[in-house]
Design an enzyme around this catalytic site. Structure first.
Site, PDB file in Angstrom:
ATOM      1  N   TYR A 287       9.930 -17.265 -18.051  1.00  0.00           N
ATOM      2  CA  TYR A 287       9.183 -17.857 -17.169  1.00  0.00           C
ATOM      3  C   TYR A 287       8.698 -19.084 -17.362  1.00  0.00           C
ATOM      4  O   TYR A 287       8.837 -20.008 -16.361  1.00  0.00           O
ATOM      5  CB  TYR A 287       7.859 -16.982 -17.359  1.00  0.00           C
ATOM      6  CG  TYR A 287       8.139 -15.529 -16.903  1.00  0.00           C
ATOM      7  CD1 TYR A 287       8.379 -15.237 -15.776  1.00  0.00           C
ATOM      8  CD2 TYR A 287       8.288 -14.420 -17.900  1.00  0.00           C
ATOM      9  CE1 TYR A 287       8.737 -13.770 -15.277  1.00  0.00           C
ATOM     10  CE2 TYR A 287       8.530 -13.077 -17.712  1.00  0.00           C
ATOM     11  CZ  TYR A 287       8.788 -12.796 -16.263  1.00  0.00           C
ATOM     12  OH  TYR A 287       9.064 -11.540 -15.968  1.00  0.00           O
TER      13      TYR A 287
ATOM     14  N   HIS B 186       3.846 -13.388 -13.235  1.00  0.00           N
ATOM     15  CA  HIS B 186       4.828 -12.139 -14.169  1.00  0.00           C
ATOM     16  C   HIS B 186       4.571 -12.508 -15.603  1.00  0.00           C
ATOM     17  O   HIS B 186       4.996 -11.607 -16.379  1.00  0.00           O
ATOM     18  CB  HIS B 186       6.287 -12.443 -13.509  1.00  0.00           C
ATOM     19  CG  HIS B 186       6.881 -11.061 -13.597  1.00  0.00           C
ATOM     20  ND1 HIS B 186       6.636 -10.235 -14.796  1.00  0.00           N
ATOM     21  CD2 HIS B 186       8.268 -10.516 -12.988  1.00  0.00           C
ATOM     22  CE1 HIS B 186       7.427  -9.238 -14.470  1.00  0.00           C
ATOM     23  NE2 HIS B 186       8.224  -9.302 -13.659  1.00  0.00           N
TER      24      HIS B 186
ATOM     25  N   SER C 228      12.718  -1.792 -20.808  1.00  0.00           N
ATOM     26  CA  SER C 228      11.559  -1.994 -21.773  1.00  0.00           C
ATOM     27  C   SER C 228      11.678  -1.843 -22.948  1.00  0.00           C
ATOM     28  O   SER C 228      12.450  -1.145 -23.682  1.00  0.00           O
ATOM     29  CB  SER C 228      10.405  -0.954 -21.224  1.00  0.00           C
ATOM     30  OG  SER C 228       9.367  -1.057 -22.065  1.00  0.00           O
TER      31      SER C 228
ATOM     32  N   GLN D 281      14.084  -1.043 -12.218  1.00  0.00           N
ATOM     33  CA  GLN D 281      13.430   0.135 -11.647  1.00  0.00           C
ATOM     34  C   GLN D 281      11.924   0.181 -11.938  1.00  0.00           C
ATOM     35  O   GLN D 281      11.318  -0.246 -12.942  1.00  0.00           O
ATOM     36  CB  GLN D 281      13.962   1.324 -12.762  1.00  0.00           C
ATOM     37  CG  GLN D 281      13.150   2.592 -12.146  1.00  0.00           C
ATOM     38  CD  GLN D 281      13.460   3.922 -12.817  1.00  0.00           C
ATOM     39  OE1 GLN D 281      12.544   4.635 -12.976  1.00  0.00           O
ATOM     40  NE2 GLN D 281      14.807   4.039 -13.192  1.00  0.00           N
TER      41      GLN D 281
HETATM   42  N1  COA Z   1      20.744  14.760 -17.077  1.00  0.00           N
HETATM   43  C1  COA Z   1      19.571  15.389 -16.405  1.00  0.00           C
HETATM   44  N2  COA Z   1      18.582  14.617 -16.579  1.00  0.00           N
HETATM   45  C2  COA Z   1      18.508  13.355 -17.052  1.00  0.00           C
HETATM   46  C3  COA Z   1      19.592  12.973 -17.556  1.00  0.00           C
HETATM   47  C4  COA Z   1      20.643  13.918 -17.613  1.00  0.00           C
HETATM   48  N3  COA Z   1      22.092  13.489 -18.186  1.00  0.00           N
HETATM   49  N4  COA Z   1      19.578  11.811 -18.096  1.00  0.00           N
HETATM   50  C5  COA Z   1      18.185  11.402 -17.838  1.00  0.00           C
HETATM   51  N5  COA Z   1      17.412  12.582 -17.102  1.00  0.00           N
HETATM   52  C6  COA Z   1      16.043  12.659 -16.831  1.00  0.00           C
HETATM   53  C7  COA Z   1      15.003  12.068 -17.909  1.00  0.00           C
HETATM   54  O1  COA Z   1      14.849  13.021 -18.939  1.00  0.00           O
HETATM   55  C8  COA Z   1      14.016  11.625 -17.185  1.00  0.00           C
HETATM   56  O2  COA Z   1      13.205  12.657 -16.635  1.00  0.00           O
HETATM   57  P1  COA Z   1      11.824  12.716 -16.399  1.00  0.00           P
HETATM   58  O3  COA Z   1      11.655  12.018 -14.852  1.00  0.00           O
HETATM   59  O4  COA Z   1      11.305  14.210 -16.398  1.00  0.00           O
HETATM   60  O5  COA Z   1      10.927  11.800 -17.284  1.00  0.00           O
HETATM   61  C9  COA Z   1      14.665  11.350 -15.800  1.00  0.00           C
HETATM   62  O6  COA Z   1      15.843  11.686 -15.625  1.00  0.00           O
HETATM   63  C10 COA Z   1      14.860   9.852 -15.628  1.00  0.00           C
HETATM   64  O7  COA Z   1      15.591   8.953 -16.760  1.00  0.00           O
HETATM   65  P2  COA Z   1      16.693   7.978 -16.330  1.00  0.00           P
HETATM   66  O8  COA Z   1      17.111   7.996 -15.246  1.00  0.00           O
HETATM   67  O9  COA Z   1      17.618   8.171 -17.550  1.00  0.00           O
HETATM   68  O10 COA Z   1      15.750   6.503 -16.692  1.00  0.00           O
HETATM   69  P3  COA Z   1      14.659   6.197 -17.625  1.00  0.00           P
HETATM   70  O11 COA Z   1      13.279   6.677 -17.023  1.00  0.00           O
HETATM   71  O12 COA Z   1      14.811   6.523 -18.911  1.00  0.00           O
HETATM   72  O13 COA Z   1      14.549   4.679 -17.257  1.00  0.00           O
HETATM   73  C11 COA Z   1      14.959   2.501 -17.992  1.00  0.00           C
HETATM   74  C12 COA Z   1      15.604   3.711 -17.952  1.00  0.00           C
HETATM   75  C13 COA Z   1      15.809   1.470 -18.294  1.00  0.00           C
HETATM   76  C14 COA Z   1      14.539   1.898 -16.380  1.00  0.00           C
HETATM   77  C15 COA Z   1      13.716   2.432 -18.678  1.00  0.00           C
HETATM   78  O14 COA Z   1      13.855   2.619 -19.923  1.00  0.00           O
HETATM   79  C16 COA Z   1      12.919   1.097 -18.743  1.00  0.00           C
HETATM   80  O15 COA Z   1      13.097   0.246 -19.412  1.00  0.00           O
HETATM   81  N6  COA Z   1      11.936   1.137 -17.818  1.00  0.00           N
HETATM   82  C17 COA Z   1      11.023  -0.072 -17.619  1.00  0.00           C
HETATM   83  C18 COA Z   1      12.032  -1.264 -16.860  1.00  0.00           C
HETATM   84  C19 COA Z   1      10.913  -2.308 -16.377  1.00  0.00           C
HETATM   85  O16 COA Z   1      10.459  -2.958 -17.256  1.00  0.00           O
HETATM   86  N7  COA Z   1      10.590  -2.465 -15.025  1.00  0.00           N
HETATM   87  C20 COA Z   1       9.714  -3.564 -14.700  1.00  0.00           C
HETATM   88  C21 COA Z   1      10.313  -4.750 -14.695  1.00  0.00           C
HETATM   89  S1  COA Z   1       9.145  -6.102 -14.151  1.00  0.00           S
END
Ligand code: COA
Length: 633
Positions: free
Chosen positions: A89, A328, A444, A545
């Site tokens: 940033y 941000h 994250s 995401q």
């Molecule tokens: N089979 C069935 N379900 C599954 C699965 C599989 N193989 N793998 C994952 N899932 C489920 C998870 O259990 C989770 O369930 P929930 O909705 O009940 O919690 C859901 O699917 C989502 O998981 P997934 O899609 O794997 O992603 P995540 O939620 O772990 O997200 C990131 C991944 C990278 C987006 C997250 O770790 C992250 O870092 N988010 C922050 C991003 C950020 O900072 N954004 C803003 C930037 S400004």
């Protein structure tokens, strides 16, 4: 609660978490090579491989830097925090709107008249004060990770910066200042922007916060003051929409005058900015609302009714177009979501009896911020206005609601929804360009003390193999082969995600090694001068995401001139994609990308459905697993 105790509580929040690790050098270098192998030409890759091997050789430069980085890890709370903040940033010289500040677009509100809009604004400001109260008391519940590796507590520090930060422009680099507790115990005020004028709204009178009705009364006074054309001052807010060096230079000019210095000091110390926007003639589609939130529509619309340095700017359009623009550098989108959802729930809840019944005190009218202008400043305002207009004209935005399926369908395939969507984005890019490019996905690292994000490099070799199988016209892949490649791509993406969220990604690490070499006054190591390194840091696809549980969506612009911004919000039965690019670049088109994304998502669904049908069919039935299926182009 005494200030000291609050500090201790905050420190405790963070101290229970581990420190961000420094990954093993060899692991990072191997991953780096894997990530870049198919992003550069074969010849170039060979060169890079030799450079990387030399860097990582026993007794080589890499080892020296790694040792220093490990020492830094021991000495600091978070070894990468300052490096990352500068790189991501503060050193970025581009204008904040579109290029850096993400926005959250609220559902379109229905206001019958101005008073209705002001009522909403008053309620929202009350909500901000309630939320800030929770933050100040350290009363926000600690969050726990969801999704992959769910259950670990997350660092809450970003919340403490929501309403206390200000980004000062600098010629070479900006400065992010966060008010300390002691300073923030001063009487609080909000800055209200209306018709490009700025007003100080004190939210505390006689040691008591204003109630909703009092805020409303003050907002009505502000609107009246703003309507007085005779007292209207030039649109100084437009300066903050400019490139950072340009704004820093202009600010130097402004601060020669005491009146301007006083006005700046009041803006810099406010809780947040509330922008009461003029109605725009644009149809309030998702895309138009996103555009208006990202740049205010330029100086002829609401582009000057902003102060981009302030971390939280709530926009309330008189025609119901509302949202929040955020600077941000102090926090990530996830924190913005939590705050926005709290506020949305607060504003849609029924007015509390206390608010209705409470008496309205006689309050001094809000003060207009005064500015002293001169011909030089007039010239600067005009130049900033022109540059913002160019940015406005350049932004190609497409908010796309994909309705055929959402997270639930993907989970039924036993796949990670996030990884699935990332692979679909790779497919979309490949369909448009016939190649993959360096991709950024924010991961994250809030599991660690002062954790922000690292990068998931989604253009994996496995994703490349999959997208080729889906698009290659010359070779016909069987569904079984495509499905295998899909699973491989999703597994690779999921594994990278797990590495990233546990502090084992490569981008922060490589940045740390580079910065340490600078601190040691070493000649820049070859690995960082290499064309591949430069290419790998041009994120043509910048993705993130940002999921919500309340109806709203987040979006942002591309980070490079020839790139795409792709923010997505997966819901159980649909996915919102906000795709952005620049019209000036002839290689990109948000509409073309969205079309390819839609096609690709449908093709992957068909592939999954055909494969599960195959899996449940008895052996020997007409469509065997080996049956070739032409990719659905
Ligand atoms: N089979 C069935 N379900 C599954 C699965 C599989 N193989 N793998 C994952 N899932 C489920 C998870 O259990 C989770 O369930 P929930 O909705 O009940 O919690 C859901 O699917 C989502 O998981 P997934 O899609 O794997 O992603 P995540 O939620 O772990 O997200 C990131 C991944 C990278 C987006 C997250 O770790 C992250 O870092 N988010 C922050 C991003 C950020 O900072 N954004 C803003 C930037 S400004």
């Amino acid at each position: 609660m005494p200030i000291l105790e609050k500090e201790t509580a905050r420190d405790r929040d963070s101290q229970v978490l581990p420190k961000v690790p420094v990954p093993p050098l060899k692991q990072t270098l191997d991953t780096y090579l894997k990530c870049v192998q198919y992003l550069v030409k074969e010849e170039q890759f060979k060169k890079t491989k030799a450079i990387v091997e030399k860097f990582g050789a026993p007794g080589g430069v890499g080892e020296v830097l790694q040792k220093k980085l490990l020492e830094r890890r021991d000495k600091t709370t978070n070894w990468v925090y300052d490096y990352w903040l500068e790189e991501m940033y503060l050193n970025n010289r581009l204008a904040l709107p579109v290029n850096s500040s993400p926005v959250m677009v609220f559902p379109k509100q229905t206001f019958r008249d101005h008073k209705d809009a002001l009522r909403f604004a008053a309620r929202l400001i009350r909500g901000v004060l309630e939320y800030k109260g929770l933050i100040d008391e350290r009363a926000l519940p600690v969050e726990f990770a969801r999704g992959q590796l769910a259950g670990t507590p997350l660092c809450m520090e970003q919340y403490y910066r929501l309403f206390t930060s200000y980004r000062y422009p600098g010629i070479k680099t900006d400065t992010l200042k966060v008010q300390t507790n002691a300073a923030s115990s001063a009487p609080e005020h909000i800055i209200v922007a209306c018709k490009n004028q700025f007003f100080v709204l004190d939210v505390v009178a006689n040691s008591k916060q204003l109630n909703e009705m009092e805020i409303l009364t003050q907002l009505e006074k502000i609107m009246k003051l703003a309507e007085n054309a005779e007292e209207r001052l030039p649109p100084f807010g437009i300066l903050t929409s400019d490139g950072r060096a340009e704004w820093a230079q202009a600010r130097d000019v402004l601060t020669k005058d005491q009146t301007n210095r006083d006005s700046l000091a009041l803006i810099e110390s406010c809780v947040c900015v509330v922008c009461l926007d003029e109605p725009s003639s644009l149809v309030p589609s998702d895309t138009n609302r996103a555009l208006l939130m990202l740049h205010g529509g330029g100086h002829e619309r609401n582009g000057a009714n902003r102060w981009y340095d302030k971390s939280m700017q709530f926009v309330i359009g008189m025609n119901g177009i509302c949202g929040v623009v955020c600077e941000h550098s102090p926090f990530e989108g996830i924190v913005l979501v939590q705050c926005s959802e709290f506020l949305m729930k607060y504003t849609t809840g029924s007015p509390s009896k206390i608010a209705k019944a409470s008496s309205i005190r006689e309050l001094p009218p809000p003060r207009r911020l005064l500015w002293k202008s001169n011909p030089q400043i007039q010239g600067l305002l005009a130049a900033s206005g022109d540059r913002l207009q160019r940015l406005v004209n350049n932004l190609d935005m497409d908010v796309f609601k994909f309705k055929a399926y959402g997270k639930e369908f993907i989970k039924k395939q036993k796949m990670s929804p996030d990884a699935f969507i990332q692979v679909a984005l790779q497919l979309a890019f490949y369909k448009c360009n016939g190649r993959l490019v360096s991709t950024y996905e924010s991961a994250s690292i809030r599991r660690f003390q002062q954790g922000r994000v690292d990068n998931i490099r989604s253009a994996t070799p496995e994703a490349l193999a999959f997208v080729k199988s889906m698009t290659d016209e010359r070779v016909t892949f069987t569904d079984t082969e495509k499905m295998k490649r899909l699973r491989d791509a999703i597994n690779a993406q999921t594994n990278y995600t797990i590495a990233a969220i546990t502090g084992m990604a490569i981008d922060n690490h490589l940045l740390g090694l580079l910065k340490i070499s600078k601190e040691l006054n070493m000649e820049k190591p070859e690995i960082f001068c290499d064309e591949t390194y430069l290419t790998s840091n041009q994120f043509i696809l910048s993705t993130s995401q940002v999921p919500t549980t309340v109806e709203m969506f987040c979006c942002y612009g591309p980070v490079v001139p020839n790139g795409y911004g792709a923010c997505y919000n997966p819901q159980s039965d649909h996915i919102i994609f906000c795709v952005s690019s620049f019209w000036e670049n002839t290689e990109t088109s948000s509409a073309v990308f969205v079309k390819a994304l839609n096609e690709g998502l449908l093709e992957i669904k068909d592939l999954c459905n055909r494969s599960s049908t195959l899996a449940t069919k008895p052996a020997g039935s007409s469509q065997g697993a080996g049956q070739p299926h032409k990719s659905g182009k």
